[in-house]
Write an enzyme that holds these catalytic residues in place. Structure first.
Site, PDB file in Angstrom:
ATOM      1  N   GLY A 186       0.842  -1.192   0.000  1.00 20.53           N
ATOM      2  CA  GLY A 186       0.000   0.000   0.000  1.00 20.53           C
ATOM      3  C   GLY A 186       0.868   1.228   0.000  1.00 20.53           C
ATOM      4  N   CYS A 207      -5.915  23.307  18.902  1.00 20.72           N
ATOM      5  CA  CYS A 207      -5.739  23.744  20.285  1.00 20.72           C
ATOM      6  C   CYS A 207      -5.509  22.535  21.189  1.00 20.72           C
ATOM      7  CB  CYS A 207      -6.973  24.530  20.732  1.00 20.72           C
ATOM      8  SG  CYS A 207      -6.720  25.443  22.260  1.00 20.72           S
TER       9      CYS A 207
END
Length: 380
Positions: free
Chosen positions: A265, A331
């Site tokens: 992959g 944040c």
């Protein structure tokens, strides 16, 4: 193997359309596939691991090249069902009954994780069904991180030492027959010698499985693990050496007349992509330089999981480099994209993160904190 699919001029042109942005090169992905296919023995099948990057354009290109597909969800099955009928594998440790029923209806090859998969397939199947049995090996490559795999405790498959008991139980099945072995024991391994050592161990397991079943195995699925470099100076995987070694293992295993399956992959998709983002702020904090970007783990989660940054280049910038901690806009102090070397930068500077064609956008925490999703564009 280049760490970046596009040069500075292309990156600057793409970025003028807006950032953050993933840019992909289908030509690079195709070149990776062709190089690997050419190096492998004829009896080796390539099954692209859809989880690396499930974008329809990439799947279509690989299907056109003759790829099979390794799927790990019903959603992934739906993406490739019409692209490659008869060339699909279905893996995953927690398959639900409805998903197994879907797989049977699509005629895909199920990688059975244990007795639960076998027993439910026996109830659901309307006729004979051949499956591959996933076995968690007790030998082979030892991974540095427990989240990747290796030979420690695992939620995947049947532990190698428990295989005889499972086979005794499965002998009572009437419709489901174990006709192959599936193993996955490495991740991002760039050393062909280490990969081949694991493959040798797997073929030894396969021989014992075939002897216990008293019937020839149709497939031995060696899994993925074919690696790519993420840092300057790291050598790429020698696919020619891998191919020669697999050919030799087949020659040394005359008892096995079926096909090998590999599930690359990252190797196929990783080099085709770059992630482009601009610097919003640069901060020095107690001896650490933070380069704060438009996107973070909401676009690229891999550095937080593995502790390894994507290769990073300051587009159009030069000068002496020094350490920088890449931070995203979220944040939370978890929003870190790793430690890299960069020149002096100002807000608005453009960074390119290479090898981002695999385990990028679709692996990320995009909804977290409701920042905008990145754009994507594809080049031929």
């Amino acid at each position: 193997m280049s760490l970046f699919a596009f040069d500075d001029a292309a990156c600057e042109a793409f970025a003028r359309e807006g950032t953050p942005l993933f840019a992909y090169s289908l030509g690079t992905a195709e070149a990776q596939f062709r190089a690997l296919r050419a190096a492998l023995p004829p009896r080796a099948r390539l099954a692209y691991a859809v989880k690396a990057n499930p974008h329809p354009r990439l799947l279509e290109r690989f299907a056109d090249l003759g790829a099979s597909f390794d799927c790990a969800s019903a959603g992934e099955l739906a993406r490739v069902a019409d692209l490659a009928p008869g060339r699909i594998f279905y893996a995953g440790p927690g398959k639900r009954t409805a998903e197994l029923d879907l797989a049977l209806g699509l005629g895909v090859r199920v990688q059975a994780e244990g007795w639960e998969d076998l027993e439910r397939l026996e109830r659901l199947a309307k006729g004979p069904v051949a499956v591959n049995l996933r076995v968690h090996p007790g030998g082979g490559i030892r991974e540095a991180s427990p989240i990747i795999g290796g030979t420690g405790p695992s939620a995947f498959g049947v532990d190698e030492e428990d295989l005889p008991a499972l086979l005794a139980r499965a002998a009572g099945l009437r419709k489901v027959a174990i006709r192959g072995l599936h193993v996955f024991a490495a991740s991002n391994e760039r050393d062909a010698t280490r990969l081949l050592a694991t493959h040798r161990h797997v073929l030894g397991m396969a021989r014992r499985l075939q002897e216990a079943l008293v019937t020839p195995l149709e497939q031995v699925d060696l899994g993925g693990g074919l690696g790519i470099p993420y840092a300057p100076g790291e050598a790429p995987l020698d696919v020619e050496a891998l191919g020669r070694g697999l050919g030799e293992l087949l020659e040394q295993s005359p008892w096995f007349t079926g096909e090998l399956v590999l599930e690359p992959g990252r190797f196929l998709a990783g080099p085709c992509g770059v992630y482009l983002t601009r610097v919003t702020r640069v901060k020095e904090s107690r001896g650490v330089r933070f380069v704060i970007l438009e996107g973070g783990v909401n676009h690229l989660l891999r550095p937080l999981l593995t502790g390894q940054a994507f290769p990073t280049r300051a587009v159009g910038a030069a000068g002496p480099v020094r350490p920088a901690t890449l931070a995203g806009p979220l944040c939370t102090s978890l929003d870190r994209l790793g430690e890299v070397e960069l020149p002096e930068l100002a807000p608005g500077a453009l960074l390119a993160l290479g090898m981002a064609g695999a385990y990028g956008f679709t692996e990320a925490m995009t909804p977290f904190l409701s920042h905008p999703a990145p754009r994507e564009r594809w080049e031929a």
